[in-house]
Structure formats: structure tokens, C-alpha cells
Design a protein around this motif. Structure first.
Motif, PDB file in Angstrom:
ATOM      1  N   ILE A  47      40.261  45.216  48.857  1.00  0.00           N
ATOM      2  CA  ILE A  47      38.816  45.018  49.030  1.00  0.00           C
ATOM      3  C   ILE A  47      38.041  46.158  48.378  1.00  0.00           C
ATOM      4  CG2 ILE A  47      36.967  45.038  50.763  1.00  0.00           C
ATOM      5  CD1 ILE A  47      38.838  43.348  52.532  1.00  0.00           C
ATOM      6  N   TYR A  48      38.551  47.367  48.521  1.00  0.00           N
ATOM      7  CA  TYR A  48      37.913  48.517  47.868  1.00  0.00           C
ATOM      8  C   TYR A  48      37.798  48.278  46.371  1.00  0.00           C
ATOM      9  CZ  TYR A  48      37.884  53.030  45.457  1.00  0.00           C
ATOM     10  OH  TYR A  48      37.616  54.050  44.592  1.00  0.00           O
ATOM     11  N   PHE A  49      38.872  47.817  45.744  1.00  0.00           N
ATOM     12  CA  PHE A  49      38.862  47.621  44.298  1.00  0.00           C
ATOM     13  C   PHE A  49      38.016  46.419  43.878  1.00  0.00           C
ATOM     14  CE2 PHE A  49      42.647  50.422  44.184  1.00  0.00           C
ATOM     15  CZ  PHE A  49      42.200  51.288  43.196  1.00  0.00           C
ATOM     16  N   ILE A  50      37.926  45.417  44.742  1.00  0.00           N
ATOM     17  CA  ILE A  50      37.082  44.267  44.405  1.00  0.00           C
ATOM     18  C   ILE A  50      35.626  44.702  44.238  1.00  0.00           C
ATOM     19  CG2 ILE A  50      36.102  42.128  45.324  1.00  0.00           C
ATOM     20  CD1 ILE A  50      38.896  41.580  46.562  1.00  0.00           C
ATOM     21  N   SER A  51      35.112  45.458  45.188  1.00  0.00           N
ATOM     22  CA  SER A  51      33.720  45.906  45.064  1.00  0.00           C
ATOM     23  C   SER A  51      33.577  46.925  43.937  1.00  0.00           C
ATOM     24  CB  SER A  51      33.226  46.505  46.386  1.00  0.00           C
ATOM     25  OG  SER A  51      33.948  47.667  46.730  1.00  0.00           O
ATOM     26  N   TYR A  52      34.592  47.733  43.726  1.00  0.00           N
ATOM     27  CA  TYR A  52      34.585  48.701  42.623  1.00  0.00           C
ATOM     28  C   TYR A  52      34.423  47.975  41.289  1.00  0.00           C
ATOM     29  CZ  TYR A  52      36.010  53.138  40.408  1.00  0.00           C
ATOM     30  OH  TYR A  52      36.040  54.303  39.695  1.00  0.00           O
ATOM     31  N   ILE A  53      35.145  46.869  41.142  1.00  0.00           N
ATOM     32  CA  ILE A  53      35.077  46.070  39.913  1.00  0.00           C
ATOM     33  C   ILE A  53      33.678  45.471  39.726  1.00  0.00           C
ATOM     34  CG2 ILE A  53      35.881  43.902  38.878  1.00  0.00           C
ATOM     35  CD1 ILE A  53      38.660  44.584  40.109  1.00  0.00           C
ATOM     36  N   VAL A  54      33.114  44.934  40.795  1.00  0.00           N
ATOM     37  CA  VAL A  54      31.823  44.247  40.718  1.00  0.00           C
ATOM     38  C   VAL A  54      30.707  45.189  40.280  1.00  0.00           C
ATOM     39  CG1 VAL A  54      30.047  43.086  42.079  1.00  0.00           C
ATOM     40  CG2 VAL A  54      32.453  42.474  42.389  1.00  0.00           C
ATOM     41  N   ASN A  65      48.305  49.384  35.441  1.00  0.00           N
ATOM     42  CA  ASN A  65      47.784  49.646  36.788  1.00  0.00           C
ATOM     43  C   ASN A  65      48.446  48.775  37.844  1.00  0.00           C
ATOM     44  OD1 ASN A  65      46.036  51.758  36.384  1.00  0.00           O
ATOM     45  ND2 ASN A  65      44.231  50.491  36.106  1.00  0.00           N
ATOM     46  N   LEU A  66      48.833  47.563  37.474  1.00  0.00           N
ATOM     47  CA  LEU A  66      49.459  46.682  38.449  1.00  0.00           C
ATOM     48  C   LEU A  66      50.723  47.333  39.008  1.00  0.00           C
ATOM     49  CD1 LEU A  66      49.667  42.855  38.134  1.00  0.00           C
ATOM     50  CD2 LEU A  66      51.548  44.114  39.146  1.00  0.00           C
ATOM     51  N   GLY A  67      51.522  47.918  38.107  1.00  0.00           N
ATOM     52  CA  GLY A  67      52.720  48.616  38.564  1.00  0.00           C
ATOM     53  C   GLY A  67      52.401  49.940  39.224  1.00  0.00           C
ATOM     54  N   SER A  88      37.205  49.870  32.616  1.00  0.00           N
ATOM     55  CA  SER A  88      37.655  50.383  33.902  1.00  0.00           C
ATOM     56  C   SER A  88      37.662  49.305  34.974  1.00  0.00           C
ATOM     57  CB  SER A  88      36.758  51.545  34.339  1.00  0.00           C
ATOM     58  OG  SER A  88      37.207  52.111  35.546  1.00  0.00           O
ATOM     59  N   CYS A  89      36.627  48.449  34.995  1.00  0.00           N
ATOM     60  CA  CYS A  89      36.576  47.434  36.052  1.00  0.00           C
ATOM     61  C   CYS A  89      37.658  46.381  35.860  1.00  0.00           C
ATOM     62  CB  CYS A  89      35.182  46.822  36.154  1.00  0.00           C
ATOM     63  SG  CYS A  89      34.760  45.608  34.903  1.00  0.00           S
ATOM     64  N   ILE A  90      37.922  45.994  34.618  1.00  0.00           N
ATOM     65  CA  ILE A  90      39.017  45.048  34.384  1.00  0.00           C
ATOM     66  C   ILE A  90      40.355  45.689  34.736  1.00  0.00           C
ATOM     67  CG2 ILE A  90      40.237  43.687  32.647  1.00  0.00           C
ATOM     68  CD1 ILE A  90      37.489  42.586  33.412  1.00  0.00           C
ATOM     69  N   GLY A  91      40.496  46.960  34.363  1.00  0.00           N
ATOM     70  CA  GLY A  91      41.734  47.671  34.675  1.00  0.00           C
ATOM     71  C   GLY A  91      42.007  47.767  36.161  1.00  0.00           C
ATOM     72  N   GLN A  92      40.933  47.803  36.969  1.00  0.00           N
ATOM     73  CA  GLN A  92      41.121  47.932  38.418  1.00  0.00           C
ATOM     74  C   GLN A  92      41.599  46.645  39.075  1.00  0.00           C
ATOM     75  OE1 GLN A  92      41.084  51.031  39.312  1.00  0.00           O
ATOM     76  NE2 GLN A  92      40.286  51.463  37.274  1.00  0.00           N
ATOM     77  N   VAL A  93      41.677  45.560  38.312  1.00  0.00           N
ATOM     78  CA  VAL A  93      42.285  44.342  38.866  1.00  0.00           C
ATOM     79  C   VAL A  93      43.700  44.647  39.332  1.00  0.00           C
ATOM     80  CG1 VAL A  93      43.085  42.010  38.306  1.00  0.00           C
ATOM     81  CG2 VAL A  93      40.830  42.775  37.535  1.00  0.00           C
ATOM     82  N   GLY A  94      44.362  45.564  38.624  1.00  0.00           N
ATOM     83  CA  GLY A  94      45.690  45.994  39.059  1.00  0.00           C
ATOM     84  C   GLY A  94      45.659  46.616  40.438  1.00  0.00           C
TER      85      GLY A  94
END
Length: 507
Positions: free
Chosen positions: A108-115, A308-310, A429-435
Motif C-alpha cells: 500500500i505504501y508503494f501504491i500511493s508512492y507511485i500515484v 526491484n521485484l527481486g 521511479s514510480c514505474i520502478g516501484q511497482v516492484g
């Protein structure tokens, strides 16, 4: 694109500036190229070093502390998960959460970070970096302190969403600002400081959790509540340090307090033609559209999101894995997270030193790092001893951490303009945080206790990242070779006591 065989142009004649006041000769040619060459040639290698030492003193320690604090404050969710584990005051028991439900804390933290990443960075120029970074840090400190007041999982989820919202923009904002102060071939240094301190966050966070664990029950608060409260209050105080010390741009009014007009002019003219400048307009729609049409934008994104996923999967699960190994009981289990962080810091320092010398291009260096990361993630998804698992955690964490030193330096070499730089870095950065959203979800309880399936997926993602980096290398090889050429010529000129003023990098 400059010819690779072009000779080094070094100023060997009397400088056009006077010895006394270093002002540029009024009879100097007025064309932009001639003006640039005149200003650059008026500086000796020692003066260049002196100016950059000023810049380093203003930025390096401060941005390192900023990035370390950010990572202490968001990775503490993984740390507090194993505070008083199995006891009534453990966060999972108090908030009535399962391990799988707790994984959403990070996602959830990363979802809002991406948005909110891109909108945040597009405001950076208008608000100025100093003001905007102060807002980011102060607001996330308030939200972090409020974590101590949550009473159920819904409250924790809401707090994490707002934390991601408030933190969005810190890293891409710093990276975009640094492109106005450092050349692409120099970006390895500030990136090294940021990521070196970032990995110190693992050491600092573990020590904080270890110390605060003895405050469990004090004032009616659990250990995890004290962690959030104390770290939040410290972050708010640190925001004021940033407000009073972070510079804006080379020719901003505040920079005149520690740079002479001649030095301000030099700092901008030494940058490559595509670099962002102080007086660029706050928003340029054409630069955003150019970034969205550029295939390199998406190839870099693919490389980062797969890595980032790994990496995020391992960093999220690391405290749980090291605790489950049984090498140390509570609260000393927190100290097992220090060796992976320490190894990462040492590797990052080496990477910064290595990049500075231009022995390899950035993508060539990344090929080696990806291979190393993949090999140790493979170890984690096979049947090996507990010692081998711990070694895999150390080196897997290390290779993942060091990857971003050449990666972000490489990425900075193909950015254009202030808006283009801010938008592209934030979008990247926001796309990268999908990982970061997906990574924690790979570690479901059904894969416990060894999580071999989880690490198998992580290893596959890192292997795919290696392939994506190969394609990105193909798209940027000419530019990277030119950057390496100019870097080597700058090193040679510096050894001869001059500043390189020859044919610079052309995007």
C-alpha cells in the motif's frame, strides 16, 4: 556526436581572465560556444576541484542523510514486524493481523508512492528544491509519528498510504536537482553517497529497533509504537535542517551566498547541453511528450521494475528470514540484519570509485552486477544449509544495492531539460516501484518457511532485468561510449593541470 579520435583540447596559453579578479576578458567572442570555452579555459584544474569541493560539501552529506532517513522510516515496517515476535505486544498480535495481511503494509505504501511521484516532481521547479524537500520530509515525519496511534489493520493501512503520498518525490527530486550541479559522468559520486547512506539505514534501523525494544511497555506503549513515534519526531526536526541548508540551483539567489558569480557561471557552462539549467521554465510540455515518445524511457523502466521485484522482495523479507534461521534470540535477532547492510555500503563505495575512473561503461558494469545478483538469488531458492542462506542474503542484498549506482548515473546521461529531467526521473521511479508493490506479495505464508518459490520468482525477475538492461545498452551504446570518451579526456586534462574544453557529449 563528437569523433572518438578527436584530440584533447587543453588551455595551455595565458588565461583570458585577469589574475587579480578572474573576470572574463570583455573582448571575448560572444557566441555561446566561444563564451563557454572562454569561461571554462579561465579555470585551472585546481580551481575546478575547489569549486566542486564547495558543491560536494553542500550536498553529499546532506543528501545522504536525507535518503538514509527516508529508508529508515519506510523499512521500519519490516523491522517492527519481528519486534517482540510471538509476544502479546507484537504488532501482528495487537492489530490482529496475519503475516499475509501485513505484507500489504508495504504494498500500500508503494501504491500511493507511485500515484504521487510524478505530480510531486513536476512541482519541484516551481516550489524550489529547498522548499519542496522541506515539505516532503516534515509531512512524512508527522504521518510516521501518527503510526503509533493506530488501533487496527485498517488504521495501519491508511497510515501507510499517507506515508507513501508524503514521501513521494524525495529521490527523483534530488536526482533531478543534482543533474543541475553534476555532469552525467560525475553522477556516480552523489548517487554513491545516497545509496551508501541508504544501506546504512539497515544498520541504523536495526540498532534503533534493538534499543527501543527495551522500551516495550514504557508509558503504556509497545516497542513498535515507540519506534514510529521517535523516528517521526526526529524526522520533523531534520526537515528544518534541510530547509536551512539545502541549495537550489547554481544561479539561484541563495547560491550567491557561497558561490561567486564567476563560479556560478562556470558550474552551468561545464554541464552538457542537455542538462537542466537554473533559468529553464518551470514546465515545458514538449519535454514531457518527448520523454513519453522515447523508447529508452520504457527500457530503463523495465530494467528497474524487474530488478526491484527481486530486490524489494528480499529486503522486505530479510528480517523474517534472519530471525527464522535461529542464530540469535530476541532482541539480538535484529543485529543479524547488519552484515547485509554493511556489505552493501562497502560495495557501493567501491562502485563509486570504479565508475569515477571510467574503466568500463555504466551498462558494462551493470552486466557484471546483474550476474552476481542472479547467482545469489538462485542460492536462496535451492536446498542449502542455513549458513548458505544467510550468505545468500548478504550477497544478494549487496549486489541489489550496488546495482543502482551505475544505473542512475547511466540514466542521467539521456535526460533533457528541467521538465524532461524531473518528469522522466519521477516516471521512471514510480514505474520502478511497482516492484515494491508486488515483491512483498510474493512471500505468502503458503511458501513458508523457506520461500523457495518466492525466491525462484525473484531470481527469474532479475534474469529478465539482465535481458532488459542488454536492450537498454543497445539503445544507448553510442551515448555511453561518448560519455566514457569525454570522461577519460577530462581525467587526462586534470592530470595536466587544465580543464577539458573540447568537443563535449552530444545526446
Amino acid at each position: 556526436m563528437g569523433s572518438l579520435g578527436r584530440d584533447l583540447e587543453i588551455n595551455t596559453n595565458e588565461k583570458t581572465s585577469t589574475v587579480r579578479d578572474h573576470t572574463i576578458d570583455s573582448d571575448a567572442p560572444s557566441s555561446p560556444t566561444d563564451h563557454r570555452n572562454a569561461v571554462l579555459s579561465s579555470f585551472s584544474a585546481e580551481e575546478d576541484k575547489a569549486v566542486m569541493r564547495k558543491v560536494d560539501r553542500r550536498f553529499l552529506l546532506l543528501i545522504g542523510l536525507m535518503y538514509m532517513l527516508k529508508n529508515v522510516d519506510y523499512t521500519n515496517a519490516a523491522t517492527v514486524k519481528v519486534l517482540q515476535v510471538g509476544e502479546p505486544r507484537n504488532i501482528l498480535k495487537q492489530l490482529h493481523m496475519t503475516a499475509d495481511e501485513y505484507n500489504w503494509v508495504q504494498s500500500i505504501y508503494f501504491i500511493s508512492y507511485i500515484v504521487f511521484e510524478v505530480p510531486s516532481n513536476l512541482i519541484l521547479k516551481k516550489a524550489t528544491p529547498r522548499n519542496w524537500q522541506f515539505r516532503i520530509i516534515a509531512s512524512w515525519g508527522v504521518v510516521l509519528a501518527c503510526h503509533a496511534a493506530v488501533k487496527n489493520k485498517q488504521g495501519l493501512y491508511a497510515a501507510r498510504f499517507f506515508l507513501g503520498m508524503m514521501e513521494a518525490g524525495l529521490f527523483p527530486g534530488l536526482a533531478a536537482q543534482l543533474c543541475s550541479w553534476y555532469r552525467s559522468d560525475e553522477m556516480g559520486k552523489p548517487i554513491m553517497w545516497m545509496f551508501g547512506f541508504q544501506n546504512c539505514a539497515g544498520i541504523v534501523g536495526s540498532l534503533i529497533a534493538y534499543g527501543v525494544s527495551y522500551m516495550n511497555g514504557l508509558g503504556g506503549l509497545s516497542g513498535w509504537q515507540w519506534v514510529y513515534l521517535l523516528e517521526g519526531l526526529f524526522t520533523i526536526l531534520f526537515a528544518f535542517v534541510v530547509y536551512f541548508t539545502l541549495p537550489d540551483y547554481p544561479k539561484s539567489p541563495r547560491s550567491a551566498k557561497w558561490l561567486t558569480p564567476r563560479e556560478q557561471e562556470y558550474l552551468e557552462l561545464r554541464l552538457t547541453e542537455n542538462a537542466p539549467r537554473t533559468h529553464d521554465k518551470a514546465f515545458d510540455r514538449a519535454e514531457v511528450l518527448a520523454s513519453l515518445r522515447d523508447p529508452r524511457t520504457y527500457s530503463f523502466c523495465a530494467s528497474q521494475v524487474l530488478m526491484n521485484l527481486g530486490g524489494y522482495g528480499l529486503s522486505w523479507q530479510l528480517p523474517t528470514i534472519t530471525t527464522a534461521l535461529g542464530f540469535a534470540g530476541l532482541p539480538r535477532n535484529q543485529l543479524l540484519n547488519i552484515p547485509p547492510a554493511a556489505a552493501s555500503v562497502l560495495a557501493i563505495i567501491f562502485a563509486g570509485w570504479f565508475l569515477k575512473r571510467a574503466y568500463l561503461t555504466r551498462p558494462e558494469f551493470i552486466m557484471i552486477i546483474c550476474a552476481g545478483a542472479l547467482s545469489f538469488f538462485v542460492i536462496l531458492c535451492t536446498d542449502v544449509s542455513k549458513v548458505a542462506i544467510y550468505i545468500g542474503c548478504i550477497f544478494g542484498t549487496m549486489f541489489y544495492a550496488v546495482y543502482f549506482i551505475p544505473f542512475w548515473a547511466w540514466r542521467s546521461g539521456s535526460l533533457i531539460g528541467t521538465t524532461g529531467t524531473a518528469f522522466t526521473l519521477a516516471f521512471q521511479s514510480c514505474i520502478g516501484q511497482v516492484g515494491g508493490v508486488v515483491g512483498p506479495q510474493l512471500f505468502q505464508s503458503k511458501y513458508a518457511p523457506d520461500y523457495k518459490v518466492s525466491f525462484g520468482i525473484c531470481a527469474g525477475a532479475i534474469g529478465a532485468s539482465w535481458i532488459a538492461n542488454c536492450f537498454t545498452w543497445y539503445l544507448t551504446w553510442r551515448n555511453e561510449k561518448d560519455i566514457q570518451r569525454v570522461r577519460r579526456l577530462r581525467i587526462k586534462a586534470n592530470k595536466e593541470g587544465a580543464v577539458f574544453i573540447g568537443d563535449d557529449v552530444k545526446l
